[in-house]
Write a protein that holds these residues in place. Structure first.
Motif: not given
Length: 385
Positions: A125-137
């Motif tokens: 969809a072209g919407l930024v997903q800002f995963g600010f606690t997502n540490s999975h490489p």
């Protein structure tokens, strides 16, 4: 129609178009409608406390952003949908958010598995997903609309291994980890790094998030006779494991991932977490102005409550979101492109925060080696436990 008439018509049309464009830009700039962000995260379920901490950090940042004039005069706000950190729920929320044209940026989810399940929807969809606690490489490998201010486990777990093996001198380790994608990935990075530093892994044991009785697992750990116990846990389960470890007679050094760092870990663990070692990205005694401003503002807003790392992650994330939207406006693609343009955004966790465009993660996280002494986190002084 004469040439003069045609030229007059064209000039008139161009003038009308230019006036319309100017009106549209003016209407955008003068709009009183809030700029809306979407948040996918846990407000109920086993990780509900983190959603509460997110909101505290978000709201403190928003108070400061609005007091400074908002986003070009417009208010910034968010719609928080409860995912319970369940991938099925995060997918449904993603479908809702991408269909809402008001949402210019999404923050979350809390866990990497929940975020990564929804990533294809945001990417398409072209919407930024800002995963600010997502540490999975692999989180930011999901596409060019995935960005993160979380330190990758590929970077963090070797720091924990270095603390345990090289700094504390532990040579034979037992590793207890959450049996989730995040926990298993963190375990693998830790184990590989610890072995490279010369340690032996005596035993690894996974556990589910809802588990409350660890005694049988800890008996197996005791039988393996390690000299150190590594916890890849969150603060609630980490504190419980430490309590039960002491109850079954395990007196070995405990070293824990940064995810346990919270005043709640001290509260829930009590005497059992004395001398537990923790590597962390955030420490409130850091004299940097960004840290001290955050702590003072948090205590004032929340009646003296001490902030923890997850409050700081959320506070930084909202400030970064504001910096990005100031550049990108309300166009989703322009918001994505703005992540490549922001530079030296003041933050608690990173100092002056700038993204590495290749990895889509922030460069240069701080690292502090802590130990629990007299019921408080303190900088480790290098003295043996």
């Amino acid at each position: 129609m004469s040439n003069i008439d045609r030229r007059t018509l064209v000039k008139g049309s161009l003038a009308t178009m230019m006036a319309g464009a100017a009106f549209s830009r003016g209407a955008f700039a003068q709009s009183s409608e809030p700029i809306l962000l979407g948040v996918s995260g846990p407000l109920t379920g086993p990780n509900a406390q983190y959603g509460t901490q997110w909101k505290q950090g978000f709201d403190l940042a928003l108070d400061e952003i609005q007091a400074a004039g908002g986003i070009n005069g417009r208010k910034l706000t968010y719609n928080f949908e409860d995912s319970q950190s369940d991938p099925r729920q995060s997918v449904a929320i993603a479908q809702k958010f991408v269909s809402d044209p008001r949402i210019v940026l999404e923050l979350g989810d809390f866990s990497s598995p929940a975020s990564m399940a929804a990533s294809p929807i945001y990417q398409r969809a072209g919407l930024v997903q800002f995963g600010f606690t997502n540490s999975h490489p692999d989180f930011t490998k999901g596409g060019d609309f995935m960005w993160s201010t979380s330190v990758s486990q590929a970077d963090e777990q070797p720091l924990l291994a270095s603390y345990a093996v090289k700094r504390l001198g532990l040579k034979k380790l037992a590793v207890l980890h959450l049996n989730t994608d995040w926990g298993r990935t963190s375990r693998d990075y830790f184990v590989n790094a610890a072995k490279e530093y010369g340690a032996e892994i005596a035993v690894t044991e996974g556990y589910i998030a809802e588990e409350r009785d660890f005694r049988s697992t800890l008996v197996r750990v005791r039988d393996a006779n390690p000299d150190g116990l590594i916890l890849i846990s969150y603060y609630s389960d980490g504190a419980l494991i430490a309590r039960q470890a002491r109850q079954v007679g395990l007196k070995q050094v405990i070293c824990a991932a940064s995810s346990v760092y919270s005043p709640k870990f001290l509260e829930l663990g009590g005497d059992a977490v004395e001398e537990v070692h923790v590597g962390t990205r955030y420490f409130p005694e850091d004299p940097r102005p960004e840290v001290q401003k955050f702590i003072a503002g948090f205590k004032k807003k929340y009646n003296g409550l001490e902030p923890d790392a997850f409050n700081a992650y959320a506070y930084d994330a909202m400030n970064m979101a504001a910096a990005v939207v100031k550049i990108g406006g309300t166009d989703r693609k322009a918001v994505r492109d703005a992540f490549t343009k922001v530079k030296d955004v003041p933050s608690v966790i990173f100092g002056a925060a700038t993204f590495d465009v290749a990895t889509r993660r922030v460069k240069g996280a701080m690292n502090a080696e802590l130990v629990v002494r007299k019921g408080q986190f303190a900088l480790w002084d290098g003295k043996p436990t």
